[in-house]
Design an enzyme around this catalytic site. Sequence first.
Site, PDB file in Angstrom:
ATOM      1  N   CYS A   2      -7.696  19.300  17.042  1.00 17.61           N
ATOM      2  CA  CYS A   2      -8.355  18.437  16.068  1.00 17.61           C
ATOM      3  C   CYS A   2      -8.871  17.181  16.745  1.00 17.61           C
ATOM      4  O   CYS A   2      -8.691  16.965  17.940  1.00 17.61           O
ATOM      5  CB  CYS A   2      -7.361  18.048  14.962  1.00 17.61           C
ATOM      6  SG  CYS A   2      -6.613  19.467  14.132  1.00 17.61           S
ATOM      7  N   ILE A  54      -2.967  27.124  12.731  1.00 19.41           N
ATOM      8  CA  ILE A  54      -1.732  27.595  12.096  1.00 19.41           C
ATOM      9  C   ILE A  54      -1.718  27.087  10.657  1.00 19.41           C
ATOM     10  O   ILE A  54      -2.128  25.943  10.400  1.00 19.41           O
ATOM     11  CB  ILE A  54      -0.491  27.098  12.876  1.00 19.41           C
ATOM     12  CG1 ILE A  54      -0.437  27.778  14.257  1.00 19.41           C
ATOM     13  CG2 ILE A  54       0.790  27.371  12.105  1.00 19.41           C
ATOM     14  CD1 ILE A  54       0.662  27.266  15.152  1.00 19.41           C
TER      15      ILE A  54
END
Length: 631
Positions: A2, A54
């Site tokens: 990210c 995830i």
Amino acid sequence: MCGIAGIFHCGTPKPVDPARVRAMTDALAHRGPDGEGVWAAPGVALGHRRLSIIDLAGSPQPMASADGGAMIVFNGEIYNFRELRRELESSGARFRTDGDTETILAAWQKWGPDCLSRLHGMFAFALYDLGRRALFLARDRLGVKPLYTALLSDGSLAFASELKGLLAHPLLRREVDPLAVEDYLAWGYVPDHRSMLKGVGKLAAGHYQLLKHDAPPAAPVRWWDVSFAERRRESAADLEAELLFRLREAVTSRMVADVPLGAFLSGGVDSSSVVALMAESARDPVRTCSIGFDTAALDETSYAREVAERFDTDHRERIVASNDFAEIGRLAAMFDEPFADASALPTWRVSQLARETVTVALSGDGADEAFAGYRRQRFHAVEERARSLVPQSVRRRVLGPLGSLWPKADWAPRPLRAKTTLMSLSQSGEEGYARALAISPPELRAGLYSEAMRRELGEYRAEQPLVDLMRSAPARSGLDRAQYADLAFWLPGDILTKVDRTSMAVSLEAREPLLDHRLVEFAAALPDRMRIRGGQGKWLLKHAMERYLPHGVLYRPKQGFVTPIAQWLRGPLASEARGIGCGATLARTGWFDGERIAALAEAHISGRSDHSRLLWQLLMLDRSLAALKIA
């Protein structure tokens, strides 16, 4: 993977405009195309761009703790989050998601800063504790994930995963630090102790910073360091067995993902070892990818293909033309700061190839630093033995002058290029290794600078921070100190920066199992003879992998990811080389002697000398300044 950004007011908790943080995260959209968010409270705002890996639907960020007492933005992966989660649940913690982000929040609330030692993974995160009214910034042990910070004129501290996130803030000054130019010319990158812009810093690997509204910014705190001070005493067989256990543990822990996963495969020892262990534990064929060149001397795809066939991987490869330099401006813009490691181009290309079929790719980075795989480390170990036989006063008095007079024979066979060796042996071990690691020696750099730039630099030399680092290293031998320097200085500044920016540019998560901190700590405690033996680096690693990999893959000469920049700068980029010294962007800085640069360019183009690395550095510096709109 990210991108994160945010603003925190030290002192008076002034309001923060969420739109300002959103602009910072928008600049990081390539790091996280799957989601975005901004959270703000008095004196603080946190922003996030998400690449879902995830718990694809259930872990949006910024994320609040279960009780609402803490907020986090997080870049990275925690590989042991399920074990931590079970431990925290047993002590009363409750979870609403299935991802690793909420585990960090619960770990912070239970252990505070000590939570970091329990996190196994790669990470940079910012966590705001509403009860303490404090911001906690943290970076992983080895610096896999980046974090830039800047103190701004309004009293706030801004942070972001990349410099371009900070550049989106209107109060950030765009003034170049001349010491960073000296650092860059020495190393080919701006190391983590400095930034290209004044007032901008990088949270160092293995450090955290705790900030409060009612106090000036506290200094970063080191929470982890690798030590070479101890030695394992077990037999080679026992150490090999433990090494294989740790390798399997590192690789399998990084194969957890809710998206397609694969691996980079160059055909070298390190990436081949990772693929071998992935294939051992995977149910389906491992997806591998390789980049080759249409220049035979640079192409390693035959070795990668051999490994792919051995483990029956789902293999893809692509050949890049030797004139693949058309997008060097785009490449320079990826890094914000100037970055001259020419292997960034093929690393970007292999990331593009991987992203066509996977979202996560495992790499072989880190083994050379941890297990002594670089030729310079082997040379340094030999030179240290020579230094121990001759007093330094004699070496300085005899070898220094001899080295300065010795011709620089780029054209000669390597054993006859004595100038570098003589200059290195005339110095201390730390100074000699700094010279070996540097792209250009201090005397060459000094000759490039203008008189005004020399005054700006004063007595500063880029090698001194590395020398100081090696002298204070927790180490027992010269080889230890060289490896410590590579792990603490070279690895985060060059290798991990290259992989992070080129993979994130295409929204690909790269994972480095050979940098599992437990594996690195194990390697650091190996006796020297288990690292280098019979002229071979990475001895124990290669010996352990003999049961998996062909002898030709394990013991062929190391090549690395190279590009033909010397040929480019004599051929299609010759006009670029000639124009570097008088190019509009670089010339306006007033840092350099344009005539001296022009002379070096002509010497290179004519074939009299090889100045390709220096000319490439200057070309990338010029493009970087243009991208930053500084000069």
